[in-house]
Design a protein around this motif. Structure first.
Motif, PDB file in Angstrom:
ATOM      1  N   VAL A  31      56.476  44.155  49.340  1.00  0.00           N
ATOM      2  CA  VAL A  31      55.037  44.172  49.091  1.00  0.00           C
ATOM      3  C   VAL A  31      54.425  45.419  49.702  1.00  0.00           C
ATOM      4  CG1 VAL A  31      52.866  42.942  49.407  1.00  0.00           C
ATOM      5  CG2 VAL A  31      54.994  41.656  49.086  1.00  0.00           C
ATOM      6  N   GLY A  32      53.615  46.116  48.940  1.00  0.00           N
ATOM      7  CA  GLY A  32      52.933  47.301  49.433  1.00  0.00           C
ATOM      8  C   GLY A  32      51.502  46.988  49.804  1.00  0.00           C
ATOM      9  N   ALA A  33      50.594  47.869  49.395  1.00  0.00           N
ATOM     10  CA  ALA A  33      49.182  47.673  49.700  1.00  0.00           C
ATOM     11  C   ALA A  33      48.631  46.455  48.977  1.00  0.00           C
ATOM     12  CB  ALA A  33      48.387  48.904  49.298  1.00  0.00           C
ATOM     13  N   MET A  34      47.677  45.804  49.629  1.00  0.00           N
ATOM     14  CA  MET A  34      47.018  44.642  49.035  1.00  0.00           C
ATOM     15  C   MET A  34      45.524  44.755  49.287  1.00  0.00           C
ATOM     16  SD  MET A  34      49.687  41.616  50.130  1.00  0.00           S
ATOM     17  CE  MET A  34      49.424  40.545  48.716  1.00  0.00           C
ATOM     18  N   GLY A  35      44.752  44.112  48.444  1.00  0.00           N
ATOM     19  CA  GLY A  35      43.316  44.208  48.615  1.00  0.00           C
ATOM     20  C   GLY A  35      42.576  43.062  47.977  1.00  0.00           C
ATOM     21  N   TRP A  36      41.313  42.951  48.359  1.00  0.00           N
ATOM     22  CA  TRP A  36      40.408  41.978  47.766  1.00  0.00           C
ATOM     23  C   TRP A  36      39.253  42.717  47.101  1.00  0.00           C
ATOM     24  CZ3 TRP A  36      41.364  36.874  47.334  1.00  0.00           C
ATOM     25  CH2 TRP A  36      42.343  36.329  48.145  1.00  0.00           C
ATOM     26  N   TYR A  37      38.946  42.314  45.895  1.00  0.00           N
ATOM     27  CA  TYR A  37      37.825  42.842  45.136  1.00  0.00           C
ATOM     28  C   TYR A  37      36.902  41.670  44.793  1.00  0.00           C
ATOM     29  CZ  TYR A  37      40.546  47.129  44.317  1.00  0.00           C
ATOM     30  OH  TYR A  37      41.252  48.298  44.466  1.00  0.00           O
ATOM     31  N   ARG A  38      35.684  42.012  44.403  1.00  0.00           N
ATOM     32  CA  ARG A  38      34.790  40.973  43.911  1.00  0.00           C
ATOM     33  C   ARG A  38      33.967  41.504  42.750  1.00  0.00           C
ATOM     34  NH1 ARG A  38      30.769  40.453  49.199  1.00  0.00           N
ATOM     35  NH2 ARG A  38      29.635  42.429  48.912  1.00  0.00           N
ATOM     36  N   GLN A  39      33.502  40.563  41.943  1.00  0.00           N
ATOM     37  CA  GLN A  39      32.738  40.939  40.753  1.00  0.00           C
ATOM     38  C   GLN A  39      31.697  39.884  40.460  1.00  0.00           C
ATOM     39  OE1 GLN A  39      35.106  41.498  37.196  1.00  0.00           O
ATOM     40  NE2 GLN A  39      33.661  43.026  36.431  1.00  0.00           N
ATOM     41  N   VAL A  40      30.494  40.356  40.154  1.00  0.00           N
ATOM     42  CA  VAL A  40      29.424  39.481  39.672  1.00  0.00           C
ATOM     43  C   VAL A  40      29.147  39.851  38.224  1.00  0.00           C
ATOM     44  CG1 VAL A  40      28.441  39.159  41.958  1.00  0.00           C
ATOM     45  CG2 VAL A  40      27.605  41.017  40.514  1.00  0.00           C
ATOM     46  N   PRO A  41      28.637  38.928  37.439  1.00  0.00           N
ATOM     47  CA  PRO A  41      28.400  39.214  36.014  1.00  0.00           C
ATOM     48  C   PRO A  41      27.516  40.436  35.825  1.00  0.00           C
ATOM     49  CG  PRO A  41      28.218  36.876  36.438  1.00  0.00           C
ATOM     50  CD  PRO A  41      28.348  37.521  37.770  1.00  0.00           C
ATOM     51  N   GLY A  42      27.938  41.308  34.916  1.00  0.00           N
ATOM     52  CA  GLY A  42      27.144  42.476  34.584  1.00  0.00           C
ATOM     53  C   GLY A  42      27.354  43.669  35.498  1.00  0.00           C
ATOM     54  N   LYS A  43      28.196  43.500  36.497  1.00  0.00           N
ATOM     55  CA  LYS A  43      28.467  44.597  37.420  1.00  0.00           C
ATOM     56  C   LYS A  43      29.951  44.889  37.466  1.00  0.00           C
ATOM     57  CE  LYS A  43      24.488  44.053  40.473  1.00  0.00           C
ATOM     58  NZ  LYS A  43      24.041  43.955  41.894  1.00  0.00           N
ATOM     59  N   PRO A  44      30.323  46.136  37.830  1.00  0.00           N
ATOM     60  CA  PRO A  44      31.749  46.450  37.924  1.00  0.00           C
ATOM     61  C   PRO A  44      32.392  45.770  39.128  1.00  0.00           C
ATOM     62  CG  PRO A  44      30.421  48.329  38.596  1.00  0.00           C
ATOM     63  CD  PRO A  44      29.467  47.316  38.073  1.00  0.00           C
ATOM     64  N   ARG A  45      33.699  45.601  39.024  1.00  0.00           N
ATOM     65  CA  ARG A  45      34.444  45.032  40.147  1.00  0.00           C
ATOM     66  C   ARG A  45      34.421  46.031  41.305  1.00  0.00           C
ATOM     67  NH1 ARG A  45      40.014  42.208  38.465  1.00  0.00           N
ATOM     68  NH2 ARG A  45      38.476  41.295  37.021  1.00  0.00           N
ATOM     69  N   GLU A  46      34.194  45.525  42.518  1.00  0.00           N
ATOM     70  CA  GLU A  46      34.111  46.412  43.672  1.00  0.00           C
ATOM     71  C   GLU A  46      35.143  46.022  44.725  1.00  0.00           C
ATOM     72  OE1 GLU A  46      30.458  46.219  45.877  1.00  0.00           O
ATOM     73  OE2 GLU A  46      30.537  44.053  46.138  1.00  0.00           O
ATOM     74  N   ILE A  51      44.288  46.568  52.675  1.00  0.00           N
ATOM     75  CA  ILE A  51      45.272  46.717  53.745  1.00  0.00           C
ATOM     76  C   ILE A  51      46.445  47.491  53.174  1.00  0.00           C
ATOM     77  CG2 ILE A  51      46.286  44.418  53.298  1.00  0.00           C
ATOM     78  CD1 ILE A  51      46.746  44.281  56.397  1.00  0.00           C
ATOM     79  N   SER A  52      46.803  48.581  53.838  1.00  0.00           N
ATOM     80  CA  SER A  52      47.839  49.462  53.316  1.00  0.00           C
ATOM     81  C   SER A  52      49.231  48.894  53.608  1.00  0.00           C
ATOM     82  CB  SER A  52      47.712  50.842  53.949  1.00  0.00           C
ATOM     83  OG  SER A  52      48.116  50.779  55.316  1.00  0.00           O
ATOM     84  N   GLY A  53      50.231  49.566  53.069  1.00  0.00           N
ATOM     85  CA  GLY A  53      51.594  49.159  53.349  1.00  0.00           C
ATOM     86  C   GLY A  53      51.921  49.211  54.831  1.00  0.00           C
ATOM     87  N   GLY A  54      51.257  50.116  55.535  1.00  0.00           N
ATOM     88  CA  GLY A  54      51.439  50.238  56.978  1.00  0.00           C
ATOM     89  C   GLY A  54      50.458  49.411  57.780  1.00  0.00           C
ATOM     90  N   ASP A  55      49.697  48.553  57.094  1.00  0.00           N
ATOM     91  CA  ASP A  55      48.750  47.618  57.704  1.00  0.00           C
ATOM     92  C   ASP A  55      47.478  48.255  58.235  1.00  0.00           C
ATOM     93  OD1 ASP A  55      51.293  45.341  58.988  1.00  0.00           O
ATOM     94  OD2 ASP A  55      50.291  45.430  57.052  1.00  0.00           O
ATOM     95  N   SER A  56      47.145  49.448  57.755  1.00  0.00           N
ATOM     96  CA  SER A  56      45.821  49.993  58.041  1.00  0.00           C
ATOM     97  C   SER A  56      44.812  49.286  57.166  1.00  0.00           C
ATOM     98  CB  SER A  56      45.790  51.491  57.746  1.00  0.00           C
ATOM     99  OG  SER A  56      46.675  52.190  58.590  1.00  0.00           O
ATOM    100  N   THR A  57      43.638  49.010  57.712  1.00  0.00           N
ATOM    101  CA  THR A  57      42.630  48.266  56.959  1.00  0.00           C
ATOM    102  C   THR A  57      41.379  49.105  56.729  1.00  0.00           C
ATOM    103  OG1 THR A  57      41.741  47.303  58.984  1.00  0.00           O
ATOM    104  CG2 THR A  57      43.448  46.051  57.840  1.00  0.00           C
ATOM    105  N   SER A  58      40.674  48.773  55.660  1.00  0.00           N
ATOM    106  CA  SER A  58      39.395  49.405  55.375  1.00  0.00           C
ATOM    107  C   SER A  58      38.512  48.387  54.677  1.00  0.00           C
ATOM    108  CB  SER A  58      39.564  50.660  54.521  1.00  0.00           C
ATOM    109  OG  SER A  58      40.178  50.358  53.293  1.00  0.00           O
ATOM    110  N   TYR A  59      37.196  48.590  54.785  1.00  0.00           N
ATOM    111  CA  TYR A  59      36.242  47.612  54.276  1.00  0.00           C
ATOM    112  C   TYR A  59      35.065  48.299  53.596  1.00  0.00           C
ATOM    113  CZ  TYR A  59      38.702  44.526  57.505  1.00  0.00           C
ATOM    114  OH  TYR A  59      39.675  43.803  58.157  1.00  0.00           O
ATOM    115  N   ALA A  60      34.479  47.593  52.644  1.00  0.00           N
ATOM    116  CA  ALA A  60      33.211  48.027  52.092  1.00  0.00           C
ATOM    117  C   ALA A  60      32.160  47.936  53.192  1.00  0.00           C
ATOM    118  CB  ALA A  60      32.826  47.139  50.916  1.00  0.00           C
ATOM    119  N   ASP A  61      31.190  48.855  53.162  1.00  0.00           N
ATOM    120  CA  ASP A  61      30.154  48.856  54.203  1.00  0.00           C
ATOM    121  C   ASP A  61      29.423  47.521  54.263  1.00  0.00           C
ATOM    122  OD1 ASP A  61      29.165  52.361  53.749  1.00  0.00           O
ATOM    123  OD2 ASP A  61      30.768  51.443  54.935  1.00  0.00           O
ATOM    124  N   SER A  62      29.268  46.893  53.119  1.00  0.00           N
ATOM    125  CA  SER A  62      28.486  45.659  53.054  1.00  0.00           C
ATOM    126  C   SER A  62      29.142  44.480  53.775  1.00  0.00           C
ATOM    127  CB  SER A  62      28.228  45.283  51.592  1.00  0.00           C
ATOM    128  OG  SER A  62      29.457  45.113  50.905  1.00  0.00           O
TER     129      SER A  62
END
Length: 120
Positions: A31-46, A51-62
């Motif tokens: 398993v490599g990088a994994m992530g979570w996205y979200r989408q509301v109707p009428g908007k693009p998926r964000e 989390i990277s393959g090396g377990d570095s994490t990043s987040y949306a500002d919100s």
């Protein structure tokens, strides 16, 4: 058949918490990088969290300071702990993963989505 199966969505009041899980199953070499996205109707998926393959994490500002992404590589599972939820977090949440299906073949997969609804 390789697939990502999500669980843990639901209805919660503002200020509450939920934990999403996403398990990869099937013939997977690693398993490599994994992530979570979200989408509301009428908007693009964000992108929400990554989390990277090396377990570095990043987040949306919100969601910084409220959400935490983690994973269990042995279980091929990624989690999203969501705290201090707000009504604007309401969306369908999707898991995404880069999976090595052989020693040399990398493919990207999406889960089916799980609904998170935060009431005010």
């Amino acid at each position: 058949q390789v697939q990502l199966v999500e669980s843990g969505g639901g209805l919660v009041q503002a200020g509450g918490s939920l934990r999403l899980s996403c398990a990869a199953s099937g013939s997977i070499f690693s398993v490599g990088a994994m992530g979570w996205y979200r989408q509301v109707p009428g908007k693009p998926r964000e992108l929400v969290a990554h989390i990277s393959g090396g377990d570095s994490t990043s987040y949306a500002d919100s969601v910084k300071g409220r959400f935490t992404i983690s994973r269990d590589k042995a279980k091929k599972t990624v989690y999203l702990q969501m705290n201090s939820l707000k009504p604007e977090d309401t969306a369908v949440y999707y898991c995404n993963a880069d999976l090595m299906v052989t020693a040399t073949t990398l493919r990207n997969y999406w889960g089916q989505g799980t609904q998170v609804t935060v009431s005010s």
